[in-house]
Design a protein around this motif. Structure first.
Motif, PDB file in Angstrom:
ATOM      1  N   THR A  52      -4.728  10.780  -1.071  1.00  0.00           N
ATOM      2  CA  THR A  52      -3.479  10.007  -1.127  1.00  0.00           C
ATOM      3  C   THR A  52      -2.750  10.032   0.212  1.00  0.00           C
ATOM      4  O   THR A  52      -2.245   8.997   0.677  1.00  0.00           O
ATOM      5  CB  THR A  52      -2.542  10.574  -2.229  1.00  0.00           C
ATOM      6  OG1 THR A  52      -3.261  10.635  -3.461  1.00  0.00           O
ATOM      7  CG2 THR A  52      -1.326   9.702  -2.403  1.00  0.00           C
ATOM      8  N   LEU A  82      -2.002   6.788   2.768  1.00  0.00           N
ATOM      9  CA  LEU A  82      -0.672   6.391   3.230  1.00  0.00           C
ATOM     10  C   LEU A  82      -0.575   6.306   4.744  1.00  0.00           C
ATOM     11  O   LEU A  82       0.200   5.493   5.281  1.00  0.00           O
ATOM     12  CB  LEU A  82       0.378   7.387   2.709  1.00  0.00           C
ATOM     13  CG  LEU A  82       0.809   7.201   1.247  1.00  0.00           C
ATOM     14  CD1 LEU A  82       1.569   8.425   0.758  1.00  0.00           C
ATOM     15  CD2 LEU A  82       1.676   5.951   1.101  1.00  0.00           C
ATOM     16  N   ILE A  83      -1.342   7.140   5.454  1.00  0.00           N
ATOM     17  CA  ILE A  83      -1.172   7.164   6.924  1.00  0.00           C
ATOM     18  C   ILE A  83      -2.266   6.396   7.658  1.00  0.00           C
ATOM     19  O   ILE A  83      -2.173   6.190   8.862  1.00  0.00           O
ATOM     20  CB  ILE A  83      -1.161   8.627   7.453  1.00  0.00           C
ATOM     21  CG1 ILE A  83      -2.490   9.337   7.145  1.00  0.00           C
ATOM     22  CG2 ILE A  83       0.017   9.387   6.890  1.00  0.00           C
ATOM     23  CD1 ILE A  83      -2.534  10.761   7.626  1.00  0.00           C
ATOM     24  N   GLY A 101      -4.954   4.787  -3.066  1.00  0.00           N
ATOM     25  CA  GLY A 101      -4.915   3.825  -1.969  1.00  0.00           C
ATOM     26  C   GLY A 101      -6.094   2.895  -1.832  1.00  0.00           C
ATOM     27  O   GLY A 101      -6.127   2.056  -0.931  1.00  0.00           O
ATOM     28  N   GLY A 136       0.759   4.098  -2.772  1.00  0.00           N
ATOM     29  CA  GLY A 136       0.490   5.448  -2.298  1.00  0.00           C
ATOM     30  C   GLY A 136       1.544   6.445  -2.745  1.00  0.00           C
ATOM     31  O   GLY A 136       1.225   7.577  -3.147  1.00  0.00           O
ATOM     32  N   ILE A 137       2.818   6.032  -2.671  1.00  0.00           N
ATOM     33  CA  ILE A 137       3.904   6.914  -3.107  1.00  0.00           C
ATOM     34  C   ILE A 137       3.814   7.179  -4.612  1.00  0.00           C
ATOM     35  O   ILE A 137       4.000   8.310  -5.074  1.00  0.00           O
ATOM     36  CB  ILE A 137       5.277   6.304  -2.737  1.00  0.00           C
ATOM     37  CG1 ILE A 137       5.448   6.314  -1.218  1.00  0.00           C
ATOM     38  CG2 ILE A 137       6.420   7.078  -3.404  1.00  0.00           C
ATOM     39  CD1 ILE A 137       6.634   5.508  -0.724  1.00  0.00           C
ATOM     40  N   PHE A 175       1.434  15.255   6.223  1.00  0.00           N
ATOM     41  CA  PHE A 175       1.626  13.918   6.807  1.00  0.00           C
ATOM     42  C   PHE A 175       1.589  13.980   8.336  1.00  0.00           C
ATOM     43  O   PHE A 175       0.947  13.148   8.984  1.00  0.00           O
ATOM     44  CB  PHE A 175       2.962  13.325   6.341  1.00  0.00           C
ATOM     45  CG  PHE A 175       2.896  12.630   5.017  1.00  0.00           C
ATOM     46  CD1 PHE A 175       2.251  11.408   4.886  1.00  0.00           C
ATOM     47  CD2 PHE A 175       3.466  13.197   3.886  1.00  0.00           C
ATOM     48  CE1 PHE A 175       2.166  10.764   3.664  1.00  0.00           C
ATOM     49  CE2 PHE A 175       3.397  12.560   2.658  1.00  0.00           C
ATOM     50  CZ  PHE A 175       2.748  11.338   2.537  1.00  0.00           C
ATOM     51  N   LYS A 206       0.835  -1.207   0.000  1.00  0.00           N
ATOM     52  CA  LYS A 206       0.000   0.000   0.000  1.00  0.00           C
ATOM     53  C   LYS A 206       0.870   1.256   0.000  1.00  0.00           C
ATOM     54  O   LYS A 206       0.495   2.285  -0.587  1.00  0.00           O
ATOM     55  CB  LYS A 206      -0.949   0.007   1.200  1.00  0.00           C
ATOM     56  CG  LYS A 206      -0.324   0.397   2.544  1.00  0.00           C
ATOM     57  CD  LYS A 206      -1.379   0.651   3.602  1.00  0.00           C
ATOM     58  CE  LYS A 206      -0.755   1.204   4.878  1.00  0.00           C
ATOM     59  NZ  LYS A 206      -1.747   1.515   5.910  1.00  0.00           N
ATOM     60  N   TYR A 207       2.039   1.175   0.649  1.00  0.00           N
ATOM     61  CA  TYR A 207       2.919   2.348   0.681  1.00  0.00           C
ATOM     62  C   TYR A 207       3.520   2.618  -0.693  1.00  0.00           C
ATOM     63  O   TYR A 207       3.649   3.779  -1.110  1.00  0.00           O
ATOM     64  CB  TYR A 207       4.029   2.150   1.717  1.00  0.00           C
ATOM     65  CG  TYR A 207       3.516   2.044   3.127  1.00  0.00           C
ATOM     66  CD1 TYR A 207       2.942   3.138   3.761  1.00  0.00           C
ATOM     67  CD2 TYR A 207       3.575   0.839   3.826  1.00  0.00           C
ATOM     68  CE1 TYR A 207       2.440   3.041   5.049  1.00  0.00           C
ATOM     69  CE2 TYR A 207       3.083   0.734   5.121  1.00  0.00           C
ATOM     70  CZ  TYR A 207       2.522   1.839   5.726  1.00  0.00           C
ATOM     71  OH  TYR A 207       2.027   1.742   7.001  1.00  0.00           O
TER      72      TYR A 207
END
Length: 393
Positions: A387, A391-392, A293, A6-7, A40, A2-3
């Motif tokens: 996005t 990611l978080i 995501g 996401g990136i 973030f 997922k990271y």
């Protein structure tokens, strides 16, 4: 995994903004990187820490109290129209806007909101590398609304070049007014609404800094907020109550029209193609939903809701999501929810252009000409926020 996705999604969103940039040589990377990092940090605090949970819980409780007070007024006028075990969207979600608008009017009259807006805006201008006017306008839009904010900067409107006017309008479309936040919280979880409000504020600066970069000289960096004509307390209160009622009626009318039109188009598409219009939009938006995501098995339905928000408005899309027909995972619900919290839709082009035109005819024409680019930038802000949350979460 997922990271990584996401990136890639983050790079794609920023890359699209870069491709559409008016002048890539003027893009200032340092404030953009700082603001992304802040997104973030703030997003993580709001969604994943006890301090964030406490803060959002307090905000949710506060709006819950306000909505309960609003319900007293609504029930006094409309009590008995619906059964106790039923919910009327107009009575429960839209009419409380009248009470919240009245509170904003009181805080405006007492000069509390102008003080907060001005100094938060000045602090943000030190971070985002933009002018004081742009920073003030972004904060004011989030409180006063996308139409009303231009009244407070009426003096500057006629003097602004096209590039600065674009940034002001993009901020107005990327945020939402405080008067309807309570209504959003009826349909979405408060933590998603609050997180989107904060991230969109910085996201608007980030996308505008890439799509529409420019320098503001010291001579140009002047902020003169127009003072409203002196009115008595009850004049202000009555004016803001009527403004809130107009917003509620306008949103209700737009919902009736858009929901009916979408239902008709869905039926036509289903009859001809065996696929509803919203499903078709879902397939178009599915790759974008996946990049921010959303798991691929949920991407089509998530994309459908995202597209519905853009072609109609956020309330229509929020209602689709709140109905619970899609059975999304928690992560997908969070991503889609924050995407919906903005005014980035086609109808907002007309609303913003009309608001500016009513104050300055020439500048209103300018805004109408870059209307699609305005929607493009504001939609990128929504994708950027989604996005970050993906990611978080």
């Amino acid at each position: 995994m997922k990271y990584l996705i996401g990136i890639i999604g983050l790079i794609v969103v920023l890359g699209i903004a870069w491709i559409a940039s008016n002048d890539r040589r003027k893009v200032k990377f340092r404030p953009i990187i700082i603001m992304i990092v802040l997104q973030f940090i703030l997003g993580f605090i709001l969604l994943n820490t006890s301090a964030g949970n406490w803060l959002i819980g307090g905000i949710a409780d506060g709006f819950g109290k306000l909505l309960s007070y609003a319900a007293e007024g609504v029930n006094f006028v409309f009590g008995g129209l619906v059964n106790t075990d039923q919910m009327s969207f107009f009575l429960s979600v839209l009419l409380p806007i009248v009470f919240i608008s009245a509170l904003i009017g009181i805080l405006q009259h007492w000069r509390i909101l102008p003080f907060i807006i001005k100094y938060i805006g000045l602090a943000l201008s030190k971070i985002n590398g933009m002018g004081k006017l742009e920073s003030y306008n972004a904060v004011a839009s989030a409180i006063l609304g996308q139409s009303e904010v231009f009244i407070s900067v009426k003096k500057e409107l006629g003097l602004l070049p096209k590039h600065r006017l674009y940034t002001l309008c993009a901020s107005a479309m990327s945020t939402v007014s405080m008067s309807i936040v309570g209504s959003y919280m009826v349909l979405l979880k408060p933590e998603y609404v609050v997180t989107a409000l904060v991230l969109n504020l910085f996201g608007g600066f980030i996308i505008a800094s890439i799509v529409n970069p420019y320098e503001v000289t010291e001579q140009e960096d002047i902020l003169e907020v127009k003072e409203e004509a002196k009115q008595s307390f009850f004049e202000v209160l009555g004016e803001y109550i009527m403004d809130g009622f107009k917003v509620a009626i306008t949103v209700a009318a737009m919902l009736i029209g858009f929901v009916a039109i979408i239902a008709m188009i869905n039926a036509i598409f289903s009859g001809i193609f065996g696929l509803s219009f919203q499903d078709l939009l879902g397939y178009v938006f599915a790759p974008f939903a996946f990049l921010v995501g959303v798991p691929w098995n949920e991407a089509v339905h998530a994309g459908s809701i995202m597209a519905t928000k853009m072609v109609s408005n956020e309330f229509v899309a929020m209602t689709d999501l709140a109905n619970g027909n899609f059975h999304f995972s928690g992560r997908t619900t969070a991503i889609v929810s924050v995407f919906l919290v903005s005014f980035a839709n086609f109808s907002s082009i007309g609303i913003i252009a009309g608001a500016v035109k009513s104050l300055n005819d020439k500048q209103g024409i300018v805004v109408a000409r870059f209307g699609l680019k305005l929607l493009f930038g504001a939609t990128l802000v929504s994708f950027l926020t989604a996005t970050i949350v993906g990611l978080i979460y």
